[in-house]
Design a protein around this motif. Structure first.
Motif, PDB file in Angstrom:
ATOM      1  N   ARG B  60       1.036  -1.260   0.215  1.00  0.00           N
ATOM      2  CA  ARG B  60      -0.254   0.117  -0.108  1.00  0.00           C
ATOM      3  C   ARG B  60       0.903   1.333   0.079  1.00  0.00           C
ATOM      4  N   TYR B  61       1.998   0.950   0.226  1.00  0.00           N
ATOM      5  CA  TYR B  61       3.031   2.367   0.479  1.00  0.00           C
ATOM      6  C   TYR B  61       3.796   2.554  -0.799  1.00  0.00           C
ATOM      7  N   ASN B  62       3.546   1.676  -1.715  1.00  0.00           N
ATOM      8  CA  ASN B  62       4.213   1.863  -2.895  1.00  0.00           C
ATOM      9  C   ASN B  62       3.538   3.073  -3.783  1.00  0.00           C
ATOM     10  N   LEU B  63       4.349   4.162  -4.072  1.00  0.00           N
ATOM     11  CA  LEU B  63       3.655   5.271  -4.646  1.00  0.00           C
ATOM     12  C   LEU B  63       3.570   5.186  -6.123  1.00  0.00           C
ATOM     13  N   PHE B  64       4.136   4.367  -6.672  1.00  0.00           N
ATOM     14  CA  PHE B  64       3.959   4.203  -8.138  1.00  0.00           C
ATOM     15  C   PHE B  64       3.257   2.871  -8.665  1.00  0.00           C
ATOM     16  N   THR B  65       2.557   2.421  -7.700  1.00  0.00           N
ATOM     17  CA  THR B  65       1.480   1.424  -8.312  1.00  0.00           C
ATOM     18  C   THR B  65       0.111   1.407  -7.748  1.00  0.00           C
ATOM     19  N   THR B  66      -0.865   1.077  -8.563  1.00  0.00           N
ATOM     20  CA  THR B  66      -2.129   1.154  -8.209  1.00  0.00           C
ATOM     21  C   THR B  66      -2.677  -0.338  -7.971  1.00  0.00           C
ATOM     22  N   ASN B  67      -3.089  -0.902  -6.816  1.00  0.00           N
ATOM     23  CA  ASN B  67      -3.649  -2.169  -6.469  1.00  0.00           C
ATOM     24  C   ASN B  67      -5.118  -2.303  -6.297  1.00  0.00           C
ATOM     25  N   TRP B 117       1.558   0.892 -18.974  1.00  0.00           N
ATOM     26  CA  TRP B 117       3.192   0.501 -18.486  1.00  0.00           C
ATOM     27  C   TRP B 117       2.814  -1.077 -18.133  1.00  0.00           C
ATOM     28  N   GLY B 118       1.710  -1.579 -18.307  1.00  0.00           N
ATOM     29  CA  GLY B 118       1.736  -2.904 -18.113  1.00  0.00           C
ATOM     30  C   GLY B 118       0.822  -3.339 -16.631  1.00  0.00           C
ATOM     31  N   GLU B 119       0.470  -4.259 -16.502  1.00  0.00           N
ATOM     32  CA  GLU B 119      -0.375  -4.795 -15.324  1.00  0.00           C
ATOM     33  C   GLU B 119       0.148  -6.102 -14.756  1.00  0.00           C
ATOM     34  N   ASN B 120       0.476  -5.994 -13.743  1.00  0.00           N
ATOM     35  CA  ASN B 120       0.908  -7.497 -12.828  1.00  0.00           C
ATOM     36  C   ASN B 120      -0.196  -7.892 -12.141  1.00  0.00           C
ATOM     37  N   LEU B 121      -0.592  -9.215 -12.585  1.00  0.00           N
ATOM     38  CA  LEU B 121      -1.669  -9.919 -11.627  1.00  0.00           C
ATOM     39  C   LEU B 121      -1.193 -11.101 -10.825  1.00  0.00           C
ATOM     40  N   TYR B 122      -1.129 -11.002  -9.626  1.00  0.00           N
ATOM     41  CA  TYR B 122      -0.807 -11.756  -8.542  1.00  0.00           C
ATOM     42  C   TYR B 122      -1.869 -12.457  -8.145  1.00  0.00           C
ATOM     43  N   ILE B 123      -2.072 -13.937  -8.173  1.00  0.00           N
ATOM     44  CA  ILE B 123      -2.964 -14.758  -7.658  1.00  0.00           C
ATOM     45  C   ILE B 123      -2.531 -15.580  -6.705  1.00  0.00           C
ATOM     46  N   SER B 124      -3.208 -15.742  -5.471  1.00  0.00           N
ATOM     47  CA  SER B 124      -2.756 -16.608  -4.382  1.00  0.00           C
ATOM     48  C   SER B 124      -4.035 -17.453  -3.997  1.00  0.00           C
ATOM     49  N   PHE B 125      -3.875 -18.583  -3.408  1.00  0.00           N
ATOM     50  CA  PHE B 125      -4.897 -19.527  -3.091  1.00  0.00           C
ATOM     51  C   PHE B 125      -5.089 -19.757  -1.689  1.00  0.00           C
ATOM     52  N   GLU B 126      -6.296 -19.780  -1.044  1.00  0.00           N
ATOM     53  CA  GLU B 126      -6.583 -20.408   0.154  1.00  0.00           C
ATOM     54  C   GLU B 126      -7.720 -21.425   0.280  1.00  0.00           C
ATOM     55  N   ILE B 127      -7.611 -22.143   1.450  1.00  0.00           N
ATOM     56  CA  ILE B 127      -8.722 -23.117   1.688  1.00  0.00           C
ATOM     57  C   ILE B 127      -9.576 -22.664   2.722  1.00  0.00           C
ATOM     58  N   CYS B 137      -4.675 -10.125  -6.999  1.00  0.00           N
ATOM     59  CA  CYS B 137      -4.303  -8.621  -6.660  1.00  0.00           C
ATOM     60  C   CYS B 137      -3.671  -8.048  -7.974  1.00  0.00           C
ATOM     61  N   SER B 138      -4.448  -6.869  -8.471  1.00  0.00           N
ATOM     62  CA  SER B 138      -3.946  -6.595  -9.930  1.00  0.00           C
ATOM     63  C   SER B 138      -3.049  -5.079  -9.706  1.00  0.00           C
ATOM     64  N   SER B 139      -1.930  -4.994  -9.922  1.00  0.00           N
ATOM     65  CA  SER B 139      -1.064  -3.873  -9.655  1.00  0.00           C
ATOM     66  C   SER B 139      -0.716  -3.312 -11.081  1.00  0.00           C
ATOM     67  N   THR B 140      -1.069  -1.919 -11.306  1.00  0.00           N
ATOM     68  CA  THR B 140      -0.725  -1.113 -12.263  1.00  0.00           C
ATOM     69  C   THR B 140       0.661  -0.460 -11.850  1.00  0.00           C
ATOM     70  N   GLN B 143       1.240   4.157 -12.158  1.00  0.00           N
ATOM     71  CA  GLN B 143      -0.136   4.960 -12.576  1.00  0.00           C
ATOM     72  C   GLN B 143      -0.748   5.063 -11.147  1.00  0.00           C
ATOM     73  N   ILE B 144      -1.213   6.322 -11.058  1.00  0.00           N
ATOM     74  CA  ILE B 144      -1.911   6.390  -9.850  1.00  0.00           C
ATOM     75  C   ILE B 144      -3.419   5.840  -9.893  1.00  0.00           C
ATOM     76  N   TYR B 145      -3.960   5.971 -10.979  1.00  0.00           N
ATOM     77  CA  TYR B 145      -5.109   5.129 -11.365  1.00  0.00           C
ATOM     78  C   TYR B 145      -5.088   4.406 -12.498  1.00  0.00           C
ATOM     79  N   SER B 146      -6.226   3.347 -12.568  1.00  0.00           N
ATOM     80  CA  SER B 146      -5.943   2.399 -13.682  1.00  0.00           C
ATOM     81  C   SER B 146      -6.917   2.569 -14.469  1.00  0.00           C
ATOM     82  N   TRP B 147      -7.769   3.530 -14.311  1.00  0.00           N
ATOM     83  CA  TRP B 147      -8.840   3.968 -15.288  1.00  0.00           C
ATOM     84  C   TRP B 147      -9.755   2.723 -15.521  1.00  0.00           C
TER      85      TRP B 147
END
Lengths: 70, 167
Positions: B60-67, B117-127, B137-140, B143-147
């Protein structure tokens, strides 16, 4: 769900492995595993047709309706 | 937190503009600053393709990504769901970059284009009980906004997962 998938029973009867069926039918093992567990949303007639052909059986051998209390 | 993030980015932007406006381009300070900025961009573009930097990009503290975070649960075992998602990603617009079967984590990225600049999609699994919960978790980047792009991509992926459950 009231529909039971007896794919594992038919595989055991025909002494086939899921991977072998996957190769014969052209459906991934992941999808067949999900089908075997009865967790798919729907099954195409073409898939059912290919499975019946590969296992030499009827659709009723794979799918069974079991009445459940609602 | 979000407002604070936006204010910080705005201040940094104004400071950068001020620096370039008041100092000559040949000034060593400008040169150093430019190298740092370019280096930072290149560093981010390189490390985005590694699951090891997941916490850095999704912080949440990364200024250069939108999650943007989403959750979806299915009544399918975690092992099968993991394989299923890999299959779906391979047939989608995302590019599968890294998977970790032990931690049940997946990283997929979208390509860099003229509008992103592209989007990173992190997927984790839980039971949870009999259900498998997938945490997206989609991280752009940069960009401040992902529009709305993250949400759109997520919905597309979700539709592909749903349709892949028709065998």
């Amino acid at each position: 769900m009231s529909i039971i998938v007896n794919l594992d029973v038919m595989l055991a009867k025909r002494k086939l492995k899921l991977k072998e069926l996957s190769e014969k039918v052209g459906v991934s093992t992941v999808n067949l595993s999900i089908l075997k567990q009865g967790k798919v949303k729907a099954i195409r007639f073409s898939t059912l047709d290919a499975i019946c052909l590969a296992l030499n059986c009827q659709p009723g051998d794979i799918l069974e309706y079991v009445e459940q209390e609602r | 937190m979000k407002i604070l993030k936006h204010i910080t980015v705005a201040v940094l932007f104004v400071l950068t503009l001020g620096l370039y406006y008041f100092l000559k381009p040949s000034n060593p300070l400008i040169m150093t600053f430019s190298f740092i900025v370019i280096g930072f961009f290149i560093f981010n573009l390189i490390v985005r393709k590694s699951l090891s930097f997941r916490n850095y990009f999704t912080s949440r503290y990364n200024l250069f990504t939108t999650n943007v975070r989403f959750e979806k649960s299915y009544d399918i075992s975690m092992d099968l769901m993991f394989e299923k998602i890999i299959e779906v990603i391979n047939n989608s617009n995302f590019k599968l970059v890294e998977t970790d079967k032990d931690k049940f984590e997946i990283l997929a990225i979208s390509d860099v284009s003229f509008i992103s600049w592209g989007e990173n999609l992190y997927i984790s699994f839980e039971i949870k009980g009999k259900e498998t919960i997938m945490k997206f978790c989609s991280s752009t980047l940069f960009q401040i906004y992902s529009w709305g792009r993250n949400e759109k991509n997520y919905n597309n992926l979700l539709n592909e997962i749903e349709s892949s459950l028709i065998v």
